[in-house]
Design a protein around this motif. Structure first.
Motif, PDB file in Angstrom:
ATOM      1  N   PHE A   3       0.852  -1.185   0.000  1.00  0.00           N
ATOM      2  CA  PHE A   3       0.000   0.000   0.000  1.00  0.00           C
ATOM      3  C   PHE A   3       0.883   1.228   0.000  1.00  0.00           C
ATOM      4  CE2 PHE A   3      -2.451   3.203   2.428  1.00  0.00           C
ATOM      5  CZ  PHE A   3      -3.523   3.324   1.563  1.00  0.00           C
ATOM      6  N   ILE A  27      -4.989   5.663  12.539  1.00  0.00           N
ATOM      7  CA  ILE A  27      -4.829   6.334  11.244  1.00  0.00           C
ATOM      8  C   ILE A  27      -4.151   7.690  11.432  1.00  0.00           C
ATOM      9  CG2 ILE A  27      -6.052   7.372   9.286  1.00  0.00           C
ATOM     10  CD1 ILE A  27      -8.180   5.114   9.654  1.00  0.00           C
ATOM     11  N   PHE A  41      -6.515   9.115   2.746  1.00  0.00           N
ATOM     12  CA  PHE A  41      -6.054   7.825   3.234  1.00  0.00           C
ATOM     13  C   PHE A  41      -7.159   6.777   3.155  1.00  0.00           C
ATOM     14  CE2 PHE A  41      -5.798   4.689   6.585  1.00  0.00           C
ATOM     15  CZ  PHE A  41      -4.553   4.128   6.345  1.00  0.00           C
ATOM     16  N   VAL A  42      -8.356   7.142   3.617  1.00  0.00           N
ATOM     17  CA  VAL A  42      -9.480   6.197   3.612  1.00  0.00           C
ATOM     18  C   VAL A  42      -9.831   5.787   2.182  1.00  0.00           C
ATOM     19  CG1 VAL A  42     -11.937   5.914   4.160  1.00  0.00           C
ATOM     20  CG2 VAL A  42     -10.395   6.980   5.821  1.00  0.00           C
ATOM     21  N   GLN A  44      -7.839   5.772  -0.455  1.00  0.00           N
ATOM     22  CA  GLN A  44      -6.778   4.917  -0.971  1.00  0.00           C
ATOM     23  C   GLN A  44      -6.815   3.528  -0.339  1.00  0.00           C
ATOM     24  OE1 GLN A  44      -2.877   6.914  -1.461  1.00  0.00           O
ATOM     25  NE2 GLN A  44      -4.006   8.765  -0.877  1.00  0.00           N
ATOM     26  N   ALA A  45      -7.124   3.446   0.939  1.00  0.00           N
ATOM     27  CA  ALA A  45      -7.216   2.150   1.609  1.00  0.00           C
ATOM     28  C   ALA A  45      -8.374   1.330   1.038  1.00  0.00           C
ATOM     29  CB  ALA A  45      -7.383   2.344   3.115  1.00  0.00           C
ATOM     30  N   CYS A  46      -9.501   1.988   0.764  1.00  0.00           N
ATOM     31  CA  CYS A  46     -10.651   1.288   0.164  1.00  0.00           C
ATOM     32  C   CYS A  46     -10.321   0.804  -1.242  1.00  0.00           C
ATOM     33  CB  CYS A  46     -11.876   2.201   0.133  1.00  0.00           C
ATOM     34  SG  CYS A  46     -12.580   2.519   1.753  1.00  0.00           S
ATOM     35  N   TYR A  48      -7.373   0.091  -2.439  1.00  0.00           N
ATOM     36  CA  TYR A  48      -6.417  -1.007  -2.280  1.00  0.00           C
ATOM     37  C   TYR A  48      -7.146  -2.302  -1.901  1.00  0.00           C
ATOM     38  CZ  TYR A  48      -2.483  -3.743  -0.558  1.00  0.00           C
ATOM     39  OH  TYR A  48      -1.566  -4.740  -0.346  1.00  0.00           O
ATOM     40  N   ALA A  49      -8.075  -2.203  -0.955  1.00  0.00           N
ATOM     41  CA  ALA A  49      -8.836  -3.377  -0.516  1.00  0.00           C
ATOM     42  C   ALA A  49      -9.647  -3.959  -1.670  1.00  0.00           C
ATOM     43  CB  ALA A  49      -9.755  -3.005   0.649  1.00  0.00           C
TER      44      ALA A  49
END
Length: 58
Positions: A3, A27, A41-42, A44-46, A48-49
């Motif tokens: 990530f 976070i 961040f949220v 990008q994390a979503c 990525y998931a």
């Protein structure tokens, strides 16, 4: 694939979501001294998931 944080994207829509306080604290700690917002961040994390989860949806 690891990530990696990317610059903010421009086109957005507001959504309300609740986070456990402990997750917000984790976070926020990761984002200290980074040029990345909590929202970015949220997102990008979503992304990525979604790109890395095992699913039958094609």
């Amino acid at each position: 694939m690891t990530f990696q944080l990317k610059p903010d994207k421009k086109e957005t829509e507001n959504k309300t979501i609740r986070f456990p306080l402990s997750l917000i604290e984790k976070i926020d700690k990761v984002l200290e001294n980074q040029d990345v917002t909590f929202s970015s961040f949220v997102i990008q994390a979503c992304e990525y998931a979604l790109e890395n989860m095992e699913t039958d949806v094609k």
